[in-house]
Motif scaffolding. Structure first.
Motif, PDB file in Angstrom:
ATOM      1  N   ILE A  39      91.977  49.566  62.172  1.00 54.85           N
ATOM      2  CA  ILE A  39      92.553  48.154  61.329  1.00 54.85           C
ATOM      3  C   ILE A  39      91.912  48.792  59.785  1.00 54.85           C
ATOM      4  CG2 ILE A  39      90.233  46.824  62.068  1.00 54.85           C
ATOM      5  CD1 ILE A  39      92.232  44.575  60.575  1.00 54.85           C
ATOM      6  N   ALA A  40      92.359  48.100  58.352  1.00 50.97           N
ATOM      7  CA  ALA A  40      92.161  48.943  57.143  1.00 50.97           C
ATOM      8  C   ALA A  40      92.035  47.241  56.479  1.00 50.97           C
ATOM      9  CB  ALA A  40      93.296  49.563  56.417  1.00 50.97           C
ATOM     10  N   VAL A  41      90.802  46.507  55.498  1.00 56.47           N
ATOM     11  CA  VAL A  41      90.697  45.749  55.020  1.00 56.47           C
ATOM     12  C   VAL A  41      90.469  45.818  53.438  1.00 56.47           C
ATOM     13  CG1 VAL A  41      89.422  43.586  55.347  1.00 56.47           C
ATOM     14  CG2 VAL A  41      89.010  44.856  57.559  1.00 56.47           C
ATOM     15  N   ALA A  42      90.963  45.282  52.545  1.00 55.63           N
ATOM     16  CA  ALA A  42      90.693  45.699  51.725  1.00 55.63           C
ATOM     17  C   ALA A  42      90.368  44.024  50.431  1.00 55.63           C
ATOM     18  CB  ALA A  42      91.982  46.654  50.475  1.00 55.63           C
ATOM     19  N   SER A  43      89.667  44.556  49.478  1.00 49.27           N
ATOM     20  CA  SER A  43      89.793  43.100  48.386  1.00 49.27           C
ATOM     21  C   SER A  43      89.474  43.267  47.398  1.00 49.27           C
ATOM     22  CB  SER A  43      88.042  42.571  48.602  1.00 49.27           C
ATOM     23  OG  SER A  43      87.410  43.229  48.228  1.00 49.27           O
ATOM     24  N   THR A  44      89.721  42.652  46.596  1.00 47.23           N
ATOM     25  CA  THR A  44      89.860  42.377  44.991  1.00 47.23           C
ATOM     26  C   THR A  44      87.974  42.861  44.682  1.00 47.23           C
ATOM     27  OG1 THR A  44      90.052  40.191  44.720  1.00 47.23           O
ATOM     28  CG2 THR A  44      92.007  41.571  44.359  1.00 47.23           C
ATOM     29  N   GLY A  45      87.603  42.712  45.330  1.00 52.71           N
ATOM     30  CA  GLY A  45      85.866  42.852  44.912  1.00 52.71           C
ATOM     31  C   GLY A  45      85.464  44.305  44.246  1.00 52.71           C
ATOM     32  N   ASP A  46      84.797  44.522  44.159  1.00 58.50           N
ATOM     33  CA  ASP A  46      84.154  46.011  43.818  1.00 58.50           C
ATOM     34  C   ASP A  46      83.419  46.503  44.876  1.00 58.50           C
ATOM     35  OD1 ASP A  46      84.815  45.964  41.059  1.00 58.50           O
ATOM     36  OD2 ASP A  46      83.320  45.502  40.503  1.00 58.50           O
ATOM     37  N   ASP A  47      82.524  45.581  45.744  1.00 63.72           N
ATOM     38  CA  ASP A  47      82.138  46.862  47.101  1.00 63.72           C
ATOM     39  C   ASP A  47      83.414  46.269  47.965  1.00 63.72           C
ATOM     40  OD1 ASP A  47      79.090  46.165  45.605  1.00 63.72           O
ATOM     41  OD2 ASP A  47      79.370  44.347  47.140  1.00 63.72           O
ATOM     42  N   TYR A  48      82.667  47.644  49.058  1.00 67.25           N
ATOM     43  CA  TYR A  48      83.653  47.909  49.901  1.00 67.25           C
ATOM     44  C   TYR A  48      84.049  46.808  51.337  1.00 67.25           C
ATOM     45  CZ  TYR A  48      82.702  53.136  49.150  1.00 67.25           C
ATOM     46  OH  TYR A  48      83.539  53.460  48.731  1.00 67.25           O
ATOM     47  N   CYS A  49      85.430  46.174  51.149  1.00 68.48           N
ATOM     48  CA  CYS A  49      85.050  44.986  52.005  1.00 68.48           C
ATOM     49  C   CYS A  49      85.611  45.258  53.104  1.00 68.48           C
ATOM     50  CB  CYS A  49      86.862  44.172  52.004  1.00 68.48           C
ATOM     51  SG  CYS A  49      86.649  43.318  52.308  1.00 68.48           S
ATOM     52  N   VAL A  50      84.259  44.496  54.057  1.00 69.17           N
ATOM     53  CA  VAL A  50      83.792  44.348  55.286  1.00 69.17           C
ATOM     54  C   VAL A  50      83.948  43.686  56.466  1.00 69.17           C
ATOM     55  CG1 VAL A  50      81.153  46.984  54.968  1.00 69.17           C
ATOM     56  CG2 VAL A  50      80.919  44.045  55.182  1.00 69.17           C
ATOM     57  N   PRO A  51      84.206  43.664  57.477  1.00 65.80           N
ATOM     58  CA  PRO A  51      84.950  42.114  57.383  1.00 65.80           C
ATOM     59  C   PRO A  51      83.358  41.231  58.215  1.00 65.80           C
ATOM     60  CG  PRO A  51      85.028  44.178  59.945  1.00 65.80           C
ATOM     61  CD  PRO A  51      84.464  45.172  57.760  1.00 65.80           C
ATOM     62  N   CYS A  52      83.599  39.534  58.214  1.00 65.55           N
ATOM     63  CA  CYS A  52      82.923  39.202  58.334  1.00 65.55           C
ATOM     64  C   CYS A  52      82.777  38.738  60.102  1.00 65.55           C
ATOM     65  CB  CYS A  52      82.971  37.519  58.214  1.00 65.55           C
ATOM     66  SG  CYS A  52      84.344  36.963  58.452  1.00 65.55           S
TER      67      CYS A  52
ATOM     68  N   CYS B 166      87.039  51.162  55.455  1.00 65.28           N
ATOM     69  CA  CYS B 166      86.949  49.724  54.775  1.00 65.28           C
ATOM     70  C   CYS B 166      86.805  49.850  53.259  1.00 65.28           C
ATOM     71  CB  CYS B 166      85.066  48.889  54.965  1.00 65.28           C
ATOM     72  SG  CYS B 166      84.899  48.411  56.553  1.00 65.28           S
ATOM     73  N   ALA B 167      87.900  48.723  51.836  1.00 69.75           N
ATOM     74  CA  ALA B 167      88.229  49.588  51.339  1.00 69.75           C
ATOM     75  C   ALA B 167      87.412  48.879  49.782  1.00 69.75           C
ATOM     76  CB  ALA B 167      89.772  49.637  51.359  1.00 69.75           C
ATOM     77  N   ASN B 168      87.180  49.491  48.949  1.00 65.51           N
ATOM     78  CA  ASN B 168      86.895  49.073  47.699  1.00 65.51           C
ATOM     79  C   ASN B 168      88.290  48.791  46.527  1.00 65.51           C
ATOM     80  OD1 ASN B 168      87.536  51.022  46.360  1.00 65.51           O
ATOM     81  ND2 ASN B 168      85.189  52.390  45.978  1.00 65.51           N
ATOM     82  N   SER B 169      87.871  47.766  45.548  1.00 68.84           N
ATOM     83  CA  SER B 169      89.286  47.606  44.738  1.00 68.84           C
ATOM     84  C   SER B 169      90.151  49.080  44.324  1.00 68.84           C
ATOM     85  CB  SER B 169      88.612  46.671  43.781  1.00 68.84           C
ATOM     86  OG  SER B 169      87.885  46.679  43.136  1.00 68.84           O
ATOM     87  N   LYS B 170      89.224  50.058  44.023  1.00 67.43           N
ATOM     88  CA  LYS B 170      90.499  51.690  43.611  1.00 67.43           C
ATOM     89  C   LYS B 170      90.502  52.270  45.336  1.00 67.43           C
ATOM     90  CE  LYS B 170      86.186  52.207  40.422  1.00 67.43           C
ATOM     91  NZ  LYS B 170      84.998  53.559  40.661  1.00 67.43           N
ATOM     92  N   GLY B 171      90.475  51.132  46.374  1.00 61.33           N
ATOM     93  CA  GLY B 171      90.771  52.070  47.169  1.00 61.33           C
ATOM     94  C   GLY B 171      90.250  53.252  47.518  1.00 61.33           C
TER      95      GLY B 171
END
Ligand code: THU
Length: 130
Positions: free
Chosen positions: A77-90, A108-113
């Motif tokens: 599963i890939a997860v991405a958000s608009t935040g600067d940090d790597y988006c880890v699942p809750c 777990c991606a950051n906003s830059k991919g």
């Protein structure tokens, strides 16, 4: 069915899915993409609600879409958000996904991919099971 995607391609789909987020309350858009054993990819985004506790996360909508599509063989599963940090699942998403496999890979991606990979060994050790 799609031919099996690379990790980068799966992250790109998660990033695209941020555009589908319904996040009028937090403004925090999250996208997710689940790659299944047969190569199928299921997509998700967060869906918020005026009753905040009714909000569902991107990882959960992707997983629910997969189950509704008849597929529970989750590989990555890939997860991405608009935040600067790597988006880890809750925590709820960790438990929710752990139901289907102990071996799911998390990208777990950051906003830059850019992304980091985790497994349940790090994200949810000693998981609850019935
Ligand atoms: N959110 C997700 O979609 N996935 C997570 O793992 C963490 C949080 C969403 C829920 C809510 O719409 C917003 O991010 C802020 O918490």
């Amino acid at each position: 069915m799609e031919s099996k995607l690379s990790d980068k391609e799966l992250v790109a789909i998660a990033m695209e899915m941020r555009n589908r987020a319904f996040a009028p309350y937090s403004g925090f858009a999250v996208g997710a993409a689940i790659l299944c054993e047969d190569g199928t990819v299921y997509r998700g985004c967060n869906v918020e609600n005026a009753s905040f506790g009714a909000t569902i996360c991107a990882e959960q909508t992707a997983a629910v879409s997969a189950v509704a599509g008849g597929n529970v063989d989750f590989i990555t599963i890939a997860v991405a958000s608009t935040g600067d940090d790597y988006c880890v699942p809750c925590g709820i998403c960790r438990q929710f996904l752990r139901e289907f496999s102990a071996d799911i890979r998390f990208l777990c991606a950051n906003s830059k991919g850019e992304y980091v990979e985790y497994g349940f060994d790090e994200l949810l050790p000693n998981a609850f099971e019935l």
